[in-house]
Write a protein that holds these residues in place. Sequence first.
Motif, PDB file in Angstrom:
ATOM      1  N   GLU A 129     -12.148   4.949   4.831  1.00 30.44           N
ATOM      2  CA  GLU A 129     -10.743   5.304   5.070  1.00 30.44           C
ATOM      3  C   GLU A 129     -10.655   6.300   6.228  1.00 30.44           C
ATOM      4  O   GLU A 129     -11.501   7.184   6.331  1.00 30.44           O
ATOM      5  CB  GLU A 129     -10.205   5.962   3.782  1.00 30.44           C
ATOM      6  N   GLU A 131      -7.648   8.608   8.898  1.00 39.48           N
ATOM      7  CA  GLU A 131      -6.247   9.075   8.978  1.00 39.48           C
ATOM      8  C   GLU A 131      -5.768   9.024  10.419  1.00 39.48           C
ATOM      9  O   GLU A 131      -6.461   9.509  11.315  1.00 39.48           O
ATOM     10  CB  GLU A 131      -6.161  10.522   8.450  1.00 39.48           C
ATOM     11  N   LYS A 342      -2.587   6.577   6.369  1.00 38.60           N
ATOM     12  CA  LYS A 342      -3.876   6.154   5.825  1.00 38.60           C
ATOM     13  C   LYS A 342      -4.262   4.764   6.328  1.00 38.60           C
ATOM     14  O   LYS A 342      -3.463   3.838   6.255  1.00 38.60           O
ATOM     15  CB  LYS A 342      -3.735   6.075   4.290  1.00 38.60           C
TER      16      LYS A 342
END
Length: 361
Positions: A129, A131, A342
């Motif tokens: 993940e 940002e 995200k």
Amino acid sequence: MKIVKIETAKVNIPLVTPFKTALRTVDSVNDIVVRITTDDGQTGFGEAPPTAVITGDTHGSILSAIEEFIAPAIVGMEIENLDGIMKKLHGCILKNSSAKAAVDMAVYDLFAKSCGKPLYKILGGGRGEIETDLTISVNGVEEMVVDSLKAVSQGFRILKIKVGKESKKDVERIQAIRQAVGPDIKLRIDANQGWSAKEAVKIIRTLEEMGIGMDLVEQPVNAHDFEGMKFVTSQVYTPILADESVFSPEDAIRIIRERAADLINIKLMKTGGIHEALKICAIAESFGMECMIGCMLESKIAVSAAAHLAAGRGIITRADLDGPSLCREDPYIGGPVFDGPKIVMNEDPGMGISRVAAFGD
Ligand SMILES: C[C@H](N)C(=O)N[C@@H](CCC(=O)O)C(=O)O
Ligand SMILES: [Mg+2]
């Protein structure tokens, strides 16, 4: 897995609001998409935006580079011969970095599929993940404050503020946004080459003296003004990020050697794809210089490729991958999930994109 076909098509996706920088104003993502098919029926996807003011690439140049030079050079080659394909791709025509990027990412997509792994795992696999920030277009002060508050209410904790169009107002813009969003939101400032070196030092110092924290200031001066970049970097505390000044690994070496910036913004459309971007990552890592991964006005295919690279390489500590968030529609199926700030990586093989409406599937 032999490459048997390279096809192109156009996508036109309206933006939520016009995208305005010191260099241009645009209402839609109007890009060329690429599909490479192999003899066992696998497909890999790519995308190239015609960012003429930055890369020099246009629809016409992207299409002819692919059709007349790149396709004849690599059709018939085995996907497993990744290094050989990259040599041909970068050797068959000079410049044309966006056309090369579109084909490079489709090849990497297929290569990862041939390994049965998501692309980011092939590229290093550190994070599932990442940002991203969200861009606030350059407009009047009040409009920029409203847009910034909206972005924060959507969950974005990092804003990329476009300035450099009327430099006299830029301190006011940044000050008003900081006041409105409070101290916890990170502000990245992108002048897109709009300031002179002296102007940049004056503006950044004024903001520093006001106590306005900035994560970085991106490309304050003209792309070719390395002396100007060096002057600004040496005169302020805020980290300076080189964007339009760095296309190639050689540019990265020069920026690092001359201490002309503190950070490098890697974009696949400048490097000509993942293969050359990896070289910049390695150079930056060797010198301990952190990188940001950025995008042009790109939709989900190209931004997914950039996200896979960022998720794979730890030296990329910042992401400006807001292309899909700026688009009104998402005409693709599969790939990483873009959920506000995200970006969650796909775990199926390749880039994960399975359907591109422009090819009529
Ligand atoms: C879209 C991204 N946030 C961005 O700002 N990218 C570029 C400009 C891209 C363009 O004009 O298409 C940048 O300068 O960082
Ligand atoms: Mg920039």
